[in-house]
Design a protein around this motif. Structure first.
Motif, mmCIF file in Angstrom:
data_model
loop_
_atom_site.group_PDB
_atom_site.id
_atom_site.type_symbol
_atom_site.label_atom_id
_atom_site.label_comp_id
_atom_site.label_asym_id
_atom_site.label_seq_id
_atom_site.Cartn_x
_atom_site.Cartn_y
_atom_site.Cartn_z
ATOM 1 N N VAL A 72 0.801 -1.226 0.000
ATOM 2 C CA VAL A 72 0.000 0.000 0.000
ATOM 3 C C VAL A 72 0.835 1.278 0.000
ATOM 4 C CG1 VAL A 72 -1.890 -1.158 1.214
ATOM 5 C CG2 VAL A 72 -0.208 0.131 2.531
ATOM 6 N N VAL A 122 -5.485 -2.174 0.807
ATOM 7 C CA VAL A 122 -5.692 -0.833 1.373
ATOM 8 C C VAL A 122 -6.737 -0.907 2.492
ATOM 9 C CG1 VAL A 122 -6.529 1.505 0.893
ATOM 10 C CG2 VAL A 122 -5.026 0.363 -0.734
ATOM 11 N N ALA A 139 -3.559 4.172 4.719
ATOM 12 C CA ALA A 139 -3.264 3.753 3.349
ATOM 13 C C ALA A 139 -4.172 4.503 2.383
ATOM 14 C CB ALA A 139 -3.458 2.252 3.200
#
Length: 158
Positions: A72, A122, A139
Motif C-alpha cells: 500500500v 488498502v 493507506a
C-alpha cells in the motif's frame, strides 16, 4: 536516420525490460529464500519463539499491518514484515486455533490473502490501523508491482 531512431528506441526499451526482469527475479529469489528459511527455522515464521497457541490480538494486528506495508501507499509507514505464503498460512492456522477479539476482521483479510488476493490490501491495512487507533499513516492506494519490488528492496537495505 529513421532506422537509427527506431533502433535506438528499441534498444532502450529492451534494456529497460531486461532491468525490470532482473529486479523481478531478485525479489522472487529473496522471497523464496525467506520462505525456505521459515520452513527450516525452529522459531515461528516471524522469527520469534512464540507458539501458534500463544498469539494475541496485538500480535495478529502487528503482523498483518506490517505485511500490508509492501502493498500500500501511505504517507507514513512504521515497521515492515515481508509477506510470505508461509507467514500467511501460519496466521491463518492461528486464527483457526485461537479466539481473538477481532477474529472476523482477521478472517476476512487472511482468507483473501490465503487465496492470493491482495486487491483489498488498502482496506485491510486501514481496518487494522483503525483497530490500533491509528492517526497517521492511513493507506491511500495500492502500490504497482514495480513500486512494491522497490519498497521491498529498500526495506532489505536497511
Amino acid at each position: 536516420m529513421i532506422f537509427a531512431v527506431i533502433g535506438g528506441a528499441g534498444y532502450h526499451f529492451y534494456q529497460k525490460q531486461q532491468h525490470n526482469e532482473l529486479h523481478q527475479q531478485t525479489a522472487e529469489k529473496m522471497i523464496e529464500k525467506i520462505n525456505r528459511a521459515d520452513l527450516n527455522d525452529k522459531k515461528n515464521p516471524f522469527g520469534e519463539n512464540k507458539k501458534i497457541n500463544d498469539l494475541t490480538d496485538d500480535d495478529m494486528q502487528l503482523f498483518i499491518h506490517e505485511m500490508t506495508h509492501q502493498k500500500v501507499k501511505a504517507d507514513q509507514k512504521w515497521g515492515f514484515i515481508l509477506m510470505t505464503q508461509n507467514r500467511i498460512d501460519w496466521l491463518y492456522r492461528a486464527l483457526k486455533k485461537n479466539t481473538f477479539t477481532y477474529e472476523k476482521t482477521y478472517h476476512t483479510i487472511l482468507n483473501c490473502w490465503e487465496n492470493g488476493d491482495f486487491s483489498k490490501a488498502v482496506q485491510d491495512q486501514n481496518a487494522i490501523w483503525k483497530i490500533q487507533g491509528g492517526t497517521i499513516g492511513k493507506a491511500t492506494g495500492l502500490l504497482a508491482a514495480s513500486e512494491e519490488r522497490q519498497y521491498i528492496e529498500a526495506q532489505n537495505k536497511k
